[in-house]
Design a protein around this motif. Structure first.
Motif, PDB file in Angstrom:
ATOM      1  N   ILE A 128      -4.165   3.302  -0.811  1.00  0.00           N
ATOM      2  CA  ILE A 128      -3.979   4.666  -1.270  1.00  0.00           C
ATOM      3  C   ILE A 128      -2.498   5.015  -1.270  1.00  0.00           C
ATOM      4  CG2 ILE A 128      -6.252   5.464  -0.506  1.00  0.00           C
ATOM      5  CD1 ILE A 128      -4.798   6.864   1.818  1.00  0.00           C
ATOM      6  N   GLU A 129      -2.158   5.983  -2.094  1.00  0.00           N
ATOM      7  CA  GLU A 129      -0.805   6.536  -2.157  1.00  0.00           C
ATOM      8  C   GLU A 129      -0.933   8.029  -1.917  1.00  0.00           C
ATOM      9  OE1 GLU A 129       2.426   7.486  -5.660  1.00  0.00           O
ATOM     10  OE2 GLU A 129       1.217   5.668  -5.823  1.00  0.00           O
ATOM     11  N   ILE A 158      -4.020   9.215  -4.143  1.00  0.00           N
ATOM     12  CA  ILE A 158      -4.414   8.384  -5.281  1.00  0.00           C
ATOM     13  C   ILE A 158      -4.862   7.014  -4.775  1.00  0.00           C
ATOM     14  CG2 ILE A 158      -3.612   7.344  -7.437  1.00  0.00           C
ATOM     15  CD1 ILE A 158      -1.365   9.560  -7.344  1.00  0.00           C
ATOM     16  N   ARG A 159      -6.002   6.551  -5.274  1.00  0.00           N
ATOM     17  CA  ARG A 159      -6.463   5.197  -4.951  1.00  0.00           C
ATOM     18  C   ARG A 159      -5.698   4.217  -5.834  1.00  0.00           C
ATOM     19  NH1 ARG A 159     -11.577   8.041  -4.766  1.00  0.00           N
ATOM     20  NH2 ARG A 159     -12.424   7.906  -2.684  1.00  0.00           N
ATOM     21  N   ARG A 160      -5.084   3.206  -5.214  1.00  0.00           N
ATOM     22  CA  ARG A 160      -4.312   2.197  -5.955  1.00  0.00           C
ATOM     23  C   ARG A 160      -4.552   0.810  -5.371  1.00  0.00           C
ATOM     24  NH1 ARG A 160      -1.232   4.436  -9.741  1.00  0.00           N
ATOM     25  NH2 ARG A 160      -0.082   6.307  -9.259  1.00  0.00           N
ATOM     26  N   ASP A 161      -5.012  -0.116  -6.178  1.00  0.00           N
ATOM     27  CA  ASP A 161      -5.116  -1.530  -5.805  1.00  0.00           C
ATOM     28  C   ASP A 161      -5.643  -1.764  -4.397  1.00  0.00           C
ATOM     29  OD1 ASP A 161      -3.984  -2.204  -8.314  1.00  0.00           O
ATOM     30  OD2 ASP A 161      -1.980  -1.890  -7.492  1.00  0.00           O
ATOM     31  N   ALA A 216     -10.717   8.464  -8.857  1.00  0.00           N
ATOM     32  CA  ALA A 216      -9.345   7.958  -8.828  1.00  0.00           C
ATOM     33  C   ALA A 216      -8.435   8.672  -7.838  1.00  0.00           C
ATOM     34  CB  ALA A 216      -8.738   8.064 -10.227  1.00  0.00           C
ATOM     35  N   ALA A 217      -8.685   9.939  -7.568  1.00  0.00           N
ATOM     36  CA  ALA A 217      -7.734  10.707  -6.759  1.00  0.00           C
ATOM     37  C   ALA A 217      -8.398  11.907  -6.096  1.00  0.00           C
ATOM     38  CB  ALA A 217      -6.576  11.196  -7.638  1.00  0.00           C
TER      39      ALA A 217
END
Length: 99
Positions: A84-85, A78-81, A61-62
């Motif tokens: 990344i963020e 952070i992996r998001r949809d 996840a991160a």
């Protein structure tokens, strides 16, 4: 009767300790250039080094990027949809043209 919530083991949540090279794939599209060329400077101790020389704790996840000099967190990725963020904690990033 035991009222303690049971946590299911998920091997994807086990963080691995690796170096900054592990972030190259995640950051390739984000930075728009070769992430291995980025020079990071710790905002706490002032240590400067290429991304490959930083310590990374990574799971599915991160990733947490830590300074090898003082072990403070530099950034969390952070992996998001499908993207990344990046949450910067302290310091600076220079591109090759800025070095």
């Amino acid at each position: 009767m035991d009222s303690t919530p049971h946590v299911r083991f998920d091997p994807r949540r086990i963080a691995q300790r690796v170096d900054g090279n592990a972030l190259a794939g995640m950051l390739d599209a984000f930075a728009g250039l070769d992430p291995a060329l980025l020079l990071l400077t710790c905002g706490h101790c002032g240590r400067s080094a290429a991304l490959a020389e930083w310590s990374v704790e990574m799971d599915a996840a991160a990733a947490i990027v830590r300074c090898r000099g003082c072990t403070r967190t530099f950034a969390t990725i952070i992996r998001r949809d499908g993207g990344i963020e990046v949450r910067a904690a302290g310091g600076s990033i220079a591109t090759p043209s800025a070095v």
